[in-house]
Design an enzyme around this catalytic site. Structure first.
Site, PDB file in Angstrom:
ATOM      1  N   ASP A 127      24.863   8.679 -19.571  1.00 53.68           N
ATOM      2  CA  ASP A 127      26.088   7.886 -19.664  1.00 53.68           C
ATOM      3  C   ASP A 127      25.928   6.587 -20.465  1.00 53.68           C
ATOM      4  O   ASP A 127      26.714   5.643 -20.313  1.00 53.68           O
ATOM      5  CB  ASP A 127      26.642   7.594 -18.263  1.00 53.68           C
ATOM      6  CG  ASP A 127      27.326   8.823 -17.691  1.00 53.68           C
ATOM      7  OD1 ASP A 127      27.906   9.602 -18.483  1.00 53.68           O
ATOM      8  OD2 ASP A 127      27.264   9.028 -16.463  1.00 53.68           O
TER       9      ASP A 127
ATOM     10  N   ASP B 291      31.380  15.641 -18.993  1.00 56.50           N
ATOM     11  CA  ASP B 291      31.616  14.209 -19.187  1.00 56.50           C
ATOM     12  C   ASP B 291      30.869  13.672 -20.413  1.00 56.50           C
ATOM     13  O   ASP B 291      31.253  12.679 -21.016  1.00 56.50           O
ATOM     14  CB  ASP B 291      31.144  13.387 -17.968  1.00 56.50           C
ATOM     15  CG  ASP B 291      31.441  14.037 -16.633  1.00 56.50           C
ATOM     16  OD1 ASP B 291      31.528  15.280 -16.574  1.00 56.50           O
ATOM     17  OD2 ASP B 291      31.571  13.309 -15.638  1.00 56.50           O
TER      18      ASP B 291
HETATM   19  N1  GLY Z   1      31.314  10.643 -15.414  1.00 58.59           N
HETATM   20  C1  GLY Z   1      31.364  10.605 -14.016  1.00 58.59           C
HETATM   21  C2  GLY Z   1      32.717  10.834 -13.470  1.00 58.59           C
HETATM   22  O1  GLY Z   1      33.653  11.108 -14.219  1.00 58.59           O
HETATM   23  O2  GLY Z   1      32.857  10.712 -12.269  1.00 58.59           O
END
Ligand code: GLY
Length: 377
Positions: free
Chosen positions: A87, A148
């Site tokens: 992330d 994601d």
């Molecule tokens: N990327 C983590 C979520 O969307 O919860």
């Protein structure tokens, strides 16, 4: 309408500056944000909100606060605090990359390039993907990709543009292609996560982490897909990515409840109370920003254009009228009824900072045509 909603969001953010100090809002319970240090995947969203508010108002207070948040991200990089995950794109696109885009600050550019290198180090062979979570070599996590990640890839594309080093772009394109092939199903719904054998790279199968079941479609995952594939198209011009964004958007819009704002999973049986009652307004906010990106990429004469435009208006109107805190001047958050992890019991029905960020980004796009900080303008 957008204007009043933005003014309200800016006023709330201005008040939150004093309340939050140097901490970062994460998710809330009972309408009060949990304030955390810079050590989660969510910290960049507060920086992004500050930069959006600065861009809109020109107010130095927002600028100073945003710059302080970037300083915090610099310390995080120097001390390598909780950066062993994918992330990195969420964190540094909305903090130091935003500063570079708005102020052409060279130190911010360098920090963002460092972040891109940290992300690129998660590239794994022989599978040829970016490992989402956990350490290299982990027998399970070593083989996991998640949808994601699409929003982390603009950091790599951008680094490729900045440096001329083709490794960034190659990894981003291959990851997008892998996502398209394994996380998007034949009916245009999506898995949240997919596993490969880390040793051989052979595909194993799809599953979920935050969705209802392994075979269900977690609405936020689908939203990441709509936005993420459109962003990859912007950077590459690869028509399959635009087509995938479009198809995932159709799936999302075909499965909406009456008020246009999704529940947390498309397959959870809806009920009056219990897990089937939770919405995820953040998924709808992400899709509103994603639809605007998709519309920006579609040819003018695309036959779906009017349909997507109408859907966007319906969703934004419902978010403002039914989910925003516009009529609650004392509220901390901007968007009610977000959910983080329903089955995990983490903030299933409250403010989530990424919901607030994407709501504001979507509003800013509508009002001024300026998106977030995913690409150079
Ligand atoms: N990327 C983590 C979520 O969307 O919860």
């Amino acid at each position: 309408m957008w204007h009043a909603a933005i003014e309200d969001a800016v006023a709330k953010t201005r008040r939150n500056l004093d309340k939050f100090g140097e901490k970062f809002p994460h998710v809330s319970s009972n309408g009060v944000y949990q304030l955390i240090d810079n050590e989660d995947w969510t910290n960049g969203f507060w920086s992004g909100i500050l930069w959006l508010c600065y861009e809109y108002t020109g107010d130095d207070r927002f600028k100073k606060a945003a710059e302080r948040s970037v300083a915090s991200f610099r310390r995080r990089m120097e001390q390598h605090v909780v950066l062993d995950h994918h992330d990195i794109g969420f964190l540094y696109s909305l903090s130091s990359k935003a500063q570079w885009i708005l102020e052409r600050d060279e130190a911010a550019r360098q920090l963002t390039l460092q972040a891109a290198d940290v992300l690129l180090r998660r590239w794994r062979e022989p599978g040829g993907y970016i490992q989402a979570w956990g350490p290299e070599g982990d027998p399970v996590e070593g083989g996991r990709i998640i949808i994601d990640c699409l929003l982390n890839l603009p950091l790599l594309y951008w680094a490729g543009e900045q440096t001329g080093d083709s490794r960034y772009q190659e990894a981003a394109v291959l990851q997008t292609e892998k996502t398209r092939r394994y996380l998007v199903r034949g009916d245009d719904s999506s898995y949240h996560t997919f596993f490969f054998d880390p040793k051989t790279g052979e595909p194993i199968g799809g599953s979920t982490h935050q969705g209802y079941t392994n075979g269900s479609t977690w609405t936020r995952g689908q939203a990441w897909g709509v936005y993420g594939f459109a962003l990859s198209y912007r950077y590459t011009g690869e028509s399959a990515f635009l087509e995938t964004s479009k198809r995932m958007a159709h799936y999302f819009l075909k499965h909406l409840p009456e008020d246009h704002v999704v529940y947390w999973d498309f397959n959870v049986p809806v009920e009056e109370s219990g897990i089937g009652s939770y919405r995820d307004s953040s998924a709808s906010a992400i899709v509103c920003a994603g639809l605007q990106e998709l519309l920006a990429c579609l040819p003018e004469d695309d036959l779906d254009r009017a349909y997507f435009e109408r859907a966007l208006m319906n969703k934004m109107t419902s978010l403002i009228n039914n989910y925003s805190t516009a009529d609650e001047p004392e509220a901390e958050g901007l968007l009610k009824r977000g959910s983080y992890h329903v089955r995990g019991g983490i903030s299933p029905d409250d403010y989530v900072i990424w919901g607030d960020y994407f709501y504001l980004e979507a509003l800013m796009r509508l009002e001024r045509g300026a998106g977030g900080y995913w690409y150079e303008r």
